[in-house]
Write an enzyme that holds these catalytic residues in place. Structure first.
Site, mmCIF file in Angstrom:
data_model
loop_
_atom_site.group_PDB
_atom_site.id
_atom_site.type_symbol
_atom_site.label_atom_id
_atom_site.label_comp_id
_atom_site.label_asym_id
_atom_site.label_seq_id
_atom_site.Cartn_x
_atom_site.Cartn_y
_atom_site.Cartn_z
ATOM 1 N N ASP A 219 54.544 46.221 24.679
ATOM 2 C CA ASP A 219 54.886 44.856 24.264
ATOM 3 C C ASP A 219 55.855 44.924 23.084
ATOM 4 O O ASP A 219 55.458 45.253 21.972
ATOM 5 C CB ASP A 219 53.581 44.136 23.857
ATOM 6 C CG ASP A 219 53.798 42.667 23.524
ATOM 7 O OD1 ASP A 219 54.959 42.233 23.417
ATOM 8 O OD2 ASP A 219 52.788 41.961 23.352
ATOM 9 N N ASP A 230 59.985 37.665 23.527
ATOM 10 C CA ASP A 230 58.688 38.339 23.452
ATOM 11 C C ASP A 230 58.263 38.590 24.896
ATOM 12 O O ASP A 230 58.058 37.635 25.660
ATOM 13 C CB ASP A 230 57.707 37.411 22.721
ATOM 14 C CG ASP A 230 56.340 38.033 22.528
ATOM 15 O OD1 ASP A 230 56.101 39.154 23.018
ATOM 16 O OD2 ASP A 230 55.493 37.382 21.880
ATOM 17 N N HIS A 299 52.099 31.499 23.224
ATOM 18 C CA HIS A 299 52.395 30.777 21.987
ATOM 19 C C HIS A 299 53.808 30.258 21.976
ATOM 20 O O HIS A 299 54.692 30.834 22.627
ATOM 21 C CB HIS A 299 52.191 31.728 20.802
ATOM 22 C CG HIS A 299 52.836 33.075 21.010
ATOM 23 N ND1 HIS A 299 54.097 33.362 20.583
ATOM 24 C CD2 HIS A 299 52.405 34.199 21.652
ATOM 25 C CE1 HIS A 299 54.414 34.602 20.929
ATOM 26 N NE2 HIS A 299 53.402 35.134 21.597
ATOM 27 N N HIS A 307 54.650 33.067 16.123
ATOM 28 C CA HIS A 307 53.622 32.104 16.557
ATOM 29 C C HIS A 307 53.881 30.784 15.865
ATOM 30 O O HIS A 307 53.466 30.559 14.732
ATOM 31 C CB HIS A 307 52.221 32.619 16.228
ATOM 32 C CG HIS A 307 51.832 33.808 17.041
ATOM 33 N ND1 HIS A 307 50.880 34.704 16.651
ATOM 34 C CD2 HIS A 307 52.278 34.245 18.244
ATOM 35 C CE1 HIS A 307 50.756 35.652 17.573
ATOM 36 N NE2 HIS A 307 51.598 35.400 18.550
ATOM 37 N N GLU A 332 51.951 34.557 28.222
ATOM 38 C CA GLU A 332 51.391 35.892 28.416
ATOM 39 C C GLU A 332 49.931 35.764 28.795
ATOM 40 O O GLU A 332 49.236 34.856 28.357
ATOM 41 C CB GLU A 332 51.532 36.739 27.155
ATOM 42 C CG GLU A 332 50.787 36.217 25.949
ATOM 43 C CD GLU A 332 51.105 37.019 24.689
ATOM 44 O OE1 GLU A 332 51.039 38.256 24.755
ATOM 45 O OE2 GLU A 332 51.427 36.405 23.661
ATOM 46 N N GLU A 427 53.980 39.449 30.156
ATOM 47 C CA GLU A 427 54.466 38.364 29.296
ATOM 48 C C GLU A 427 55.953 38.131 29.492
ATOM 49 O O GLU A 427 56.723 39.074 29.638
ATOM 50 C CB GLU A 427 54.218 38.739 27.825
ATOM 51 C CG GLU A 427 54.798 37.758 26.820
ATOM 52 C CD GLU A 427 54.387 38.076 25.393
ATOM 53 O OE1 GLU A 427 54.150 39.265 25.098
ATOM 54 O OE2 GLU A 427 54.296 37.139 24.592
HETATM 55 CO CO LIG Z 1 53.573 37.129 22.635
#
Ligand SMILES: [Co+2]
Length: 446
Positions: A219, A230, A299, A307, A332, A427
């Site tokens: 990630d 992300d 998020h 976030h 995600e 994600e």
């Molecule tokens: Co994330």
């Protein structure tokens, strides 16, 4: 960074029950940003060729190599040159023109009251106004795709988590054209194994090796001017995990499909859960229904803030807040053969400034100095201890702990399901454009 952990529950665990569409580089001409002078397509192409030649990016015949069949990157197009292979070396900004970064996957909005958007002149005008943001996001997404295509070609058992994360980070810096906090990594490279779902990356001295039967979540994030992509995937070699990994991939895609302007977050969570729980995985003769990790979520993202306030749940019962036009979301999901709840455990590697407390007074000189370093190098982006060491801050732990105790920096320790369990993650980052939803980080891998 991936997971956002819900604060309300941090269960103690004692049980031991467990024994597509677009690869970077479509051939389309980038839309001209509003107001820029209009050139004919042919003139633009000639200008581009001159630019590339001047930069030494074309071969003697005036073409970048299109012959190498092992090269997984898109062949050269009219407006872009091909990435090199087996070692990608060309920064994405040199491959594509500034206003012609490859698009992600575009999806029409499905809610009845939003179908007008795709043809609305007003909404199209709004998009032209935000071209710069969109192009930065697309470039960051293309870097993510190219780095993971390359990483997926060599990640193998026996390598250390340190080697894996170092190589990914080095390549990311080359392809994004690392430039302080303007261009680079958006957060530490998550390398979370088995029951560790998220927020693990090796600290200096970590000797852990990837094992044949491990399930590894990779990630990492890319950012340009604070515009963050992300995006994460799961590596596994043992085919017995296929159903677990498929469940999570399908659940994430379901979340992406449901997402849209005016869609309630709780409805997305419910749809994700239903898909995830429709899968079973058999390990050592025992069958597990795949469970979403219910205290993890996607998020919203805003500039330099991973976030940004809204959570995208992965189980039912979430809040009824709606997604809105212009918002950027990381969708995600995490699936598990354990309890489907994560708790904080193991040595902490991930840290991030808490912008609300950053102006609190600090007494200790070392902590004050370290804070200055963190602000300069990471701003409000997450960072890890290994990075501090390599920037010459190799005696940082006391200062860092002081900043954490003062609430100026927050710790993000590894998030784990019970020992012996396995977790997987997928994600993507999506942008709710005025006319369409764009799955920015979509590739032909996932
Ligand atoms: Co994330």
């Amino acid at each position: 960074m991936s997971a956002e952990q819900k604060k309300e529950e941090t269960p103690k665990v004692e049980e031991k029950e467990v024994k597509q569409p677009v690869e970077g580089g479509n051939d389309e001409e980038g839309e001209e940003a509003g107001g820029e002078k209009k050139m004919s397509k042919a003139a633009r192409r000639r200008a581009r060729q001159r630019e590339l030649k001047a930069a030494g990016l074309l071969d003697n015949a005036g073409n970048p190599d299109n012959e190498d069949e092992s090269n997984p990157y898109p062949k050269v197009g009219k407006t872009f040159i091909r990435q090199t292979w087996p070692e990608p070396t060309i920064p994405v900004s040199k491959q594509f023109p500034k206003n012609g970064m490859p698009k992600g996957e575009e999806c029409e909005y499905v809610l009845d009251n939003n179908t007008y958007r795709i043809t609305s002149e007003e909404k199209r005008a709004m998009e032209r106004a935000s071209q710069e943001e969109i192009q930065e996001l697309r470039e960051a997404a293309e870097v993510h795709r190219q780095v993971r295509t390359w990483a997926q070609s060599w990640i193998a058992p026996g390598q250390s988590l340190m080697q894996i994360t170092d190589r990914i980070e080095g390549k990311l810096e080359t392809l994004i054209g690392k430039d302080g906090i303007v261009r680079g990594q958006a957060f530490p490279t998550g390398a979370s194994i088995n029951n560790i779902a998220a927020h693990d990356t090796p600290n200096t001295g970590d000797k852990r090796l990837l094992g044949e039967d491990d399930v590894l979540k990779i990630d990492y994030g890319t950012q340009i001017n604070g515009r963050i992509i992300d995006c994460a995937f799961t590596w596994h070699q043992n085919r017995r995990y296929d159903p677990l990994v498929e469940a999570v991939k399908a659940a994430t895609n379901e979340g992406i499909k449901q997402a849209g302007i005016d869609v309630r977050l709780c409805d997305i969570g419910e749809a994700i859960q239903e898909v995830m729980e429709s899968y079973e995985v058999e390990l050592n003769g025992k069958t597990y229904q795949v469970k979403p990790c219910r205290n993890l979520s996607g998020h919203s993202i805003s500039p330099y803030i991973i976030h940004a306030g809204k959570s995208v749940p992965i189980v039912k019962g979430g809040d009824q807040t709606k997604m809105e036009e212009g918002e950027l979301f990381a969708v995600e999901t995490f699936g598990s053969t354990g309890r489907g709840v994560v708790y904080e455990d193991l040595e902490c590697s991930h840290y991030m400034i808490n912008p609300e407390n950053v102006n609190k007074p600090i007494r200790h000189d070392k902590a004050k100095h370290l804070l200055g370093h963190i602000q300069k190098n990471f701003s409000t982006l997450a960072f890890c201890r290994k990075w501090l060491d390599r920037q010459g801050q190799n005696r940082h732990i006391m200062g860092l702990n002081q900043l954490c105790d003062a609430g100026i920096v927050d710790r993000y320790p590894p998030l784990c399901d019970i020992k012996g369990s396995y977790t997987a993650q997928y994600e993507h980052t999506i942008l709710l454009r005025p006319t369409q939803k764009e799955v920015l980080s979509r590739g032909n891998d996932y």
